[in-house]
Design an enzyme around this catalytic site. Sequence first.
Site, mmCIF file in Angstrom:
data_model
loop_
_atom_site.group_PDB
_atom_site.id
_atom_site.type_symbol
_atom_site.label_atom_id
_atom_site.label_comp_id
_atom_site.label_asym_id
_atom_site.label_seq_id
_atom_site.Cartn_x
_atom_site.Cartn_y
_atom_site.Cartn_z
ATOM 1 N N ASP A 1 179.113 88.677 80.108
ATOM 2 C CA ASP A 1 179.366 87.163 79.793
ATOM 3 C C ASP A 1 181.077 87.088 79.823
ATOM 4 O OD1 ASP A 1 178.411 84.528 79.014
ATOM 5 O OD2 ASP A 1 179.845 84.941 77.465
ATOM 6 N N TYR B 1 185.980 81.282 81.785
ATOM 7 C CA TYR B 1 185.982 81.118 83.249
ATOM 8 C C TYR B 1 185.751 79.892 83.703
ATOM 9 C CZ TYR B 1 185.276 86.192 83.525
ATOM 10 O OH TYR B 1 185.302 87.748 83.526
ATOM 11 N N CYS C 1 176.502 84.805 82.003
ATOM 12 C CA CYS C 1 177.244 83.723 82.082
ATOM 13 C C CYS C 1 176.691 82.790 83.176
ATOM 14 C CB CYS C 1 178.681 84.331 82.270
ATOM 15 S SG CYS C 1 179.950 83.437 82.574
ATOM 16 N N ASN C 2 176.645 81.392 82.855
ATOM 17 C CA ASN C 2 176.267 80.787 83.873
ATOM 18 C C ASN C 2 177.265 80.274 84.951
ATOM 19 O OD1 ASN C 2 173.642 78.900 82.834
ATOM 20 N ND2 ASN C 2 174.723 80.181 81.342
ATOM 21 N N THR C 3 178.579 80.428 84.586
ATOM 22 C CA THR C 3 179.685 80.259 85.277
ATOM 23 C C THR C 3 179.623 81.294 86.329
ATOM 24 O OG1 THR C 3 180.812 78.932 83.600
ATOM 25 C CG2 THR C 3 181.972 79.773 85.471
ATOM 26 N N GLU D 1 184.096 80.166 70.975
ATOM 27 C CA GLU D 1 185.009 81.183 70.548
ATOM 28 C C GLU D 1 185.986 81.119 69.522
ATOM 29 O OE1 GLU D 1 185.475 83.959 73.146
ATOM 30 O OE2 GLU D 1 183.469 83.246 73.797
ATOM 31 N N CYS E 1 175.033 77.116 79.664
ATOM 32 C CA CYS E 1 176.107 77.820 79.074
ATOM 33 C C CYS E 1 175.936 78.868 78.257
ATOM 34 C CB CYS E 1 177.257 77.020 78.960
ATOM 35 S SG CYS E 1 178.803 77.962 78.191
HETATM 36 N N1 DGL Z 1 179.534 81.581 79.082
HETATM 37 C C1 DGL Z 1 179.942 80.775 80.303
HETATM 38 C C2 DGL Z 1 178.886 80.018 80.639
HETATM 39 O O1 DGL Z 1 177.689 80.655 80.596
HETATM 40 C C3 DGL Z 1 181.026 80.034 80.070
HETATM 41 C C4 DGL Z 1 182.360 80.375 79.326
HETATM 42 C C5 DGL Z 1 183.640 80.505 79.922
HETATM 43 O O2 DGL Z 1 183.953 79.329 80.449
HETATM 44 O O3 DGL Z 1 184.198 81.411 80.376
HETATM 45 O O4 DGL Z 1 179.107 79.410 81.792
#
Ligand code: DGL
Length: 269
Positions: free
Chosen positions: A6, A38, A69-71, A154, A186
């Site tokens: 992640d 991210y 991580c979805n991003t 965070e 997310c």
């Molecule tokens: N953990 C990331 C996600 O699931 C998002 C965090 C980020 O923007 O870094 O999208």
Amino acid sequence: MIGVFDSGFGGLTILRAFLKALPDIRYVYLGDNARTPYGNKSQGVIYEYTRQAVEYLFGLGCVLVILACNTASTKALRKIQQEWLPRRYPDRRVLGVVIPLAEAGAAVTRAGRVGVIGTRATIESGVFDQELHKIRPELMVFGKACPLLVPLVEEDWVRRPETSMILKKYLRSLKDKRVDTLIPGCTHYPFLQPQIERIMGKSCAVVNGPEVVARKLCDYLKRHPEIDGAIKRGGNNSYFTTDDPERFMAFGRQFLCDRISEVKAVVLG
Ligand code: DGL
């Protein structure tokens, strides 16, 4: 070993569900806390950071890496699976979280009105819309980028009133669209699940991302005995961060039931 990646702490929500569903597997968690978020970065940068993280986890002996991580799943997974893996690591696997979440959302909705919340990169990618429409073309999908939520998590501001206020503001437009199902797209959002459920109210089902992804991992391992057989079991899980290990340890211990005895700092790149 299974690697869980992640951009920061968010993937711990997914790891927690894995530890519950498949406790005998040995996991390695890597959080790129130094470069989070991210979600506001370009596709090229997200791809490169994700590729570096996967390579690091492969180097530690992971056979399978889950992009919690979805991003990273929306912006980097396809290129990693289609171009990089076949060339560099044909016998290893990298999986993401978007398809399981989309399948869960499509299965739950009655009215066919599905909301998706995520980082700017995830929502703008349109990947959730595509996956949901592949499953049920008639669905109405409403995306909402919530870029302030990741830094709030965070910073451990989960229970602050300011966070609830911001959430209410973000979710307002989805409530106005009368979505009956919401996909928290997310990894950081499950930390806010109770607040999200309260704001959306009883008429909206909020998908439990970590549970859905853990169930999907169990299915995947059943269907792929060659991967399942190559994964180490037993022994301690390991934790890596690109930022301060002390801070990671404090956050991780508070949230995971796993005994985190050590967190190592790594430099990716
Ligand atoms: N953990 C990331 C996600 O699931 C998002 C965090 C980020 O923007 O870094 O999208």
